[in-house]
Scaffold this motif. Structure first.
Motif, PDB file in Angstrom:
ATOM      1  N   ASN A 193      21.318 -79.348 -58.519  1.00  0.00           N
ATOM      2  CA  ASN A 193      20.441 -79.462 -59.821  1.00  0.00           C
ATOM      3  C   ASN A 193      20.187 -80.762 -60.291  1.00  0.00           C
ATOM      4  N   TYR A 194      18.752 -81.015 -60.106  1.00  0.00           N
ATOM      5  CA  TYR A 194      18.359 -82.442 -60.471  1.00  0.00           C
ATOM      6  C   TYR A 194      17.944 -82.760 -61.911  1.00  0.00           C
ATOM      7  N   ARG A 195      18.076 -81.716 -62.809  1.00  0.00           N
ATOM      8  CA  ARG A 195      17.843 -81.761 -64.397  1.00  0.00           C
ATOM      9  C   ARG A 195      16.479 -81.942 -64.486  1.00  0.00           C
ATOM     10  N   THR A 196      15.576 -81.614 -63.685  1.00  0.00           N
ATOM     11  CA  THR A 196      14.020 -81.872 -63.841  1.00  0.00           C
ATOM     12  C   THR A 196      13.511 -80.943 -62.790  1.00  0.00           C
ATOM     13  N   ALA A 197      12.794 -79.777 -63.478  1.00  0.00           N
ATOM     14  CA  ALA A 197      12.019 -78.898 -62.574  1.00  0.00           C
ATOM     15  C   ALA A 197      10.816 -79.560 -61.865  1.00  0.00           C
ATOM     16  N   ALA A 198      10.371 -80.637 -62.766  1.00  0.00           N
ATOM     17  CA  ALA A 198       9.046 -81.281 -61.964  1.00  0.00           C
ATOM     18  C   ALA A 198       9.485 -81.679 -60.452  1.00  0.00           C
ATOM     19  N   HIS A 199      10.793 -82.286 -60.159  1.00  0.00           N
ATOM     20  CA  HIS A 199      11.141 -82.861 -58.945  1.00  0.00           C
ATOM     21  C   HIS A 199      11.783 -81.710 -57.985  1.00  0.00           C
ATOM     22  N   GLU A 200      12.335 -80.719 -58.810  1.00  0.00           N
ATOM     23  CA  GLU A 200      12.517 -79.697 -57.876  1.00  0.00           C
ATOM     24  C   GLU A 200      11.345 -78.661 -57.509  1.00  0.00           C
ATOM     25  N   TYR A 201      10.513 -78.651 -58.010  1.00  0.00           N
ATOM     26  CA  TYR A 201       9.368 -77.902 -57.535  1.00  0.00           C
ATOM     27  C   TYR A 201       8.520 -79.104 -56.556  1.00  0.00           C
ATOM     28  N   ARG A 202       8.574 -80.151 -56.832  1.00  0.00           N
ATOM     29  CA  ARG A 202       8.059 -81.135 -55.778  1.00  0.00           C
ATOM     30  C   ARG A 202       8.904 -81.158 -54.311  1.00  0.00           C
ATOM     31  N   LEU A 203      10.323 -81.119 -54.395  1.00  0.00           N
ATOM     32  CA  LEU A 203      10.996 -80.639 -53.393  1.00  0.00           C
ATOM     33  C   LEU A 203      10.580 -79.461 -52.545  1.00  0.00           C
ATOM     34  N   MET A 204      10.668 -78.495 -53.369  1.00  0.00           N
ATOM     35  CA  MET A 204      10.339 -77.337 -52.855  1.00  0.00           C
ATOM     36  C   MET A 204       8.915 -76.953 -52.132  1.00  0.00           C
ATOM     37  N   ALA A 205       7.728 -77.624 -52.829  1.00  0.00           N
ATOM     38  CA  ALA A 205       6.548 -77.542 -52.293  1.00  0.00           C
ATOM     39  C   ALA A 205       6.297 -78.442 -50.974  1.00  0.00           C
ATOM     40  N   SER A 206       7.336 -79.373 -50.749  1.00  0.00           N
ATOM     41  CA  SER A 206       7.212 -80.295 -49.602  1.00  0.00           C
ATOM     42  C   SER A 206       8.145 -80.124 -48.523  1.00  0.00           C
ATOM     43  N   GLY A 207       8.743 -78.730 -48.452  1.00  0.00           N
ATOM     44  CA  GLY A 207       9.585 -78.413 -47.593  1.00  0.00           C
ATOM     45  C   GLY A 207      11.070 -78.727 -47.604  1.00  0.00           C
ATOM     46  N   HIS A 208      11.550 -79.363 -48.458  1.00  0.00           N
ATOM     47  CA  HIS A 208      13.028 -79.899 -48.276  1.00  0.00           C
ATOM     48  C   HIS A 208      13.963 -79.213 -49.238  1.00  0.00           C
ATOM     49  N   VAL A 209      13.539 -78.204 -49.900  1.00  0.00           N
ATOM     50  CA  VAL A 209      14.156 -77.080 -50.593  1.00  0.00           C
ATOM     51  C   VAL A 209      14.018 -75.514 -50.075  1.00  0.00           C
ATOM     52  N   HIS A 210      14.641 -74.798 -50.063  1.00  0.00           N
ATOM     53  CA  HIS A 210      14.674 -73.280 -49.819  1.00  0.00           C
ATOM     54  C   HIS A 210      14.331 -72.319 -50.916  1.00  0.00           C
ATOM     55  N   PHE A 211      14.987 -72.635 -51.869  1.00  0.00           N
ATOM     56  CA  PHE A 211      14.768 -71.722 -53.303  1.00  0.00           C
ATOM     57  C   PHE A 211      15.202 -72.624 -54.382  1.00  0.00           C
ATOM     58  N   GLN A 212      14.723 -71.915 -55.375  1.00  0.00           N
ATOM     59  CA  GLN A 212      14.937 -72.579 -56.619  1.00  0.00           C
ATOM     60  C   GLN A 212      15.093 -71.224 -57.639  1.00  0.00           C
ATOM     61  N   PHE A 213      16.137 -71.416 -58.363  1.00  0.00           N
ATOM     62  CA  PHE A 213      16.522 -70.300 -59.416  1.00  0.00           C
ATOM     63  C   PHE A 213      16.555 -70.893 -60.874  1.00  0.00           C
ATOM     64  N   TYR A 214      15.824 -70.049 -61.691  1.00  0.00           N
ATOM     65  CA  TYR A 214      15.873 -70.500 -63.138  1.00  0.00           C
ATOM     66  C   TYR A 214      15.949 -69.229 -63.974  1.00  0.00           C
ATOM     67  N   LEU A 215      16.743 -69.543 -65.190  1.00  0.00           N
ATOM     68  CA  LEU A 215      16.802 -68.533 -66.096  1.00  0.00           C
ATOM     69  C   LEU A 215      15.800 -68.489 -67.175  1.00  0.00           C
ATOM     70  N   LYS A 216      15.895 -69.856 -67.847  1.00  0.00           N
ATOM     71  CA  LYS A 216      14.958 -70.123 -68.916  1.00  0.00           C
ATOM     72  C   LYS A 216      13.714 -70.566 -68.619  1.00  0.00           C
ATOM     73  N   LEU A 217      12.741 -69.851 -69.021  1.00  0.00           N
ATOM     74  CA  LEU A 217      11.431 -69.735 -68.485  1.00  0.00           C
ATOM     75  C   LEU A 217      10.365 -70.322 -69.879  1.00  0.00           C
ATOM     76  N   MET A 218       9.933 -71.361 -69.789  1.00  0.00           N
ATOM     77  CA  MET A 218       8.900 -71.917 -70.644  1.00  0.00           C
ATOM     78  C   MET A 218       7.632 -72.574 -69.826  1.00  0.00           C
ATOM     79  N   PRO A 219       6.641 -72.091 -70.287  1.00  0.00           N
ATOM     80  CA  PRO A 219       5.472 -72.352 -69.523  1.00  0.00           C
ATOM     81  C   PRO A 219       5.137 -73.766 -68.836  1.00  0.00           C
ATOM     82  N   TRP A 220       5.462 -74.686 -69.646  1.00  0.00           N
ATOM     83  CA  TRP A 220       5.352 -76.047 -69.398  1.00  0.00           C
ATOM     84  C   TRP A 220       6.337 -76.666 -68.454  1.00  0.00           C
ATOM     85  N   ASP A 221       7.602 -75.818 -68.147  1.00  0.00           N
ATOM     86  CA  ASP A 221       8.237 -76.210 -66.924  1.00  0.00           C
ATOM     87  C   ASP A 221       7.965 -75.529 -65.763  1.00  0.00           C
ATOM     88  N   HIS A 222       7.415 -74.141 -65.675  1.00  0.00           N
ATOM     89  CA  HIS A 222       7.081 -73.576 -64.396  1.00  0.00           C
ATOM     90  C   HIS A 222       5.840 -73.283 -63.933  1.00  0.00           C
TER      91      HIS A 222
END
Length: 275
Positions: A193-222
């Motif tokens: 957990n890097y405490r920043t969805a921005a970098h977690e999404y970047r890691l996922m989109a570039s093939g370095h992470v296989h999955f992301q799991f979030y419970l709190k959904l706010m549009p600016w985060d996701h």
């Protein structure tokens, strides 16, 4: 209505250079405030950057509804208008504010372009690397380097559960559910957990992470990140398997390289883990 996503990207970069980076590791105690808890913060940089972006968007896209994280904090009635407007720009001026406030170099600036119930554009800008990840619906996801060079992004190849590298946010769960989740995710290879969805999404989109799991959904985060993943070939769904829409604020979110991996991780997490 036409929209130039590169113009929006330039606005995010200009805001970061003018308002975010000059304050990085230079915040006074009075520049940092709690919103809902000690892990939910806002800084003078968040507010100044959002004002900069909002003013610039008003000039560049005068017909668009502007929805920023800090604007919604001041006027919650803005949030449901995302699903009604012909064009909305949804902005998180600093994603990873807690990291930013403590001087940790993992934070980003995010913006999504929404047309009614459809996310059509997404940008995640890294102020330290001075590069973007940009997606437009139907056109793919790309890393845009500081010199303008573009590299197409692809999610990771599917892998067995025991080989998965995942990121998940558990801080909003009650203690007993958090304990259950951490026990179940012990079956995968790496959980972070890097405490920043921005970098977690970047890691996922570039093939370095296989999955992301979030419970709190706010549009600016996701919104921006979920479009990046989809356009990079990934599978994005709410926890009940339904598509994730710009107006969704609950129901959890899970991303994966494909539907089969998504289902394997969903089964591992269990249906009793809820927000």
């Amino acid at each position: 209505m036409t929209f130039d996503i590169d113009t929006l990207a330039t606005i995010l970069r200009d805001a970061a250079k003018a308002e975010i980076m000059p304050r990085f590791r230079r915040l006074d105690a009075g520049d940092i405030r709690e919103k809902t808890s000690a892990i939910d913060l806002v800084t003078e940089a968040d507010e100044s950057a959002e004002r900069f972006i909002k003013d610039a968007c008003a000039g560049a896209f005068p017909d668009a509804l502007f929805v920023g994280e800090e604007s919604v904090a001041a006027d919650p009635a803005l949030l449901p208008r995302i699903g009604e407007a012909e064009l909305s720009i949804v902005v998180d001026p600093i994603d990873g504010t807690a990291n930013y406030a403590m001087g940790a170099p993992m934070f980003g600036v995010m913006a999504a372009v929404v047309s009614k119930e459809r996310t059509v554009g997404g940008i995640i800008y890294d102020p330290l690397g001075d590069d973007f990840m940009i997606a437009e619906r139907g056109a793919g996801s790309f890393l845009v380097r500081p010199d303008g060079e573009r590299q197409r992004l692809r999610v990771a190849a599917p892998a067995p559960v025991e080989e998965l590298f995942g990121v998940a946010s558990s801080s909003f769960l009650p203690r007993e559910q958090r304990r259950l989740l951490l026990q179940r995710l012990a079956d995968i290879r790496v959980f972070a957990n890097y405490r920043t969805a921005a970098h977690e999404y970047r890691l996922m989109a570039s093939g370095h992470v296989h999955f992301q799991f979030y419970l709190k959904l706010m549009p600016w985060d996701h919104l921006a990140g979920s479009l990046l993943i989809e356009e990079a070939g990934g599978h994005v769904r709410k926890l009940d398997g339904s598509p994730y829409l710009p107006t969704d604020v609950d129901g959890g979110l899970l991303t994966a390289p494909d539907a089969e991996t998504w289902q394997a991780v969903r089964t591992l997490i269990g249906t009793d883990i809820t927000a």
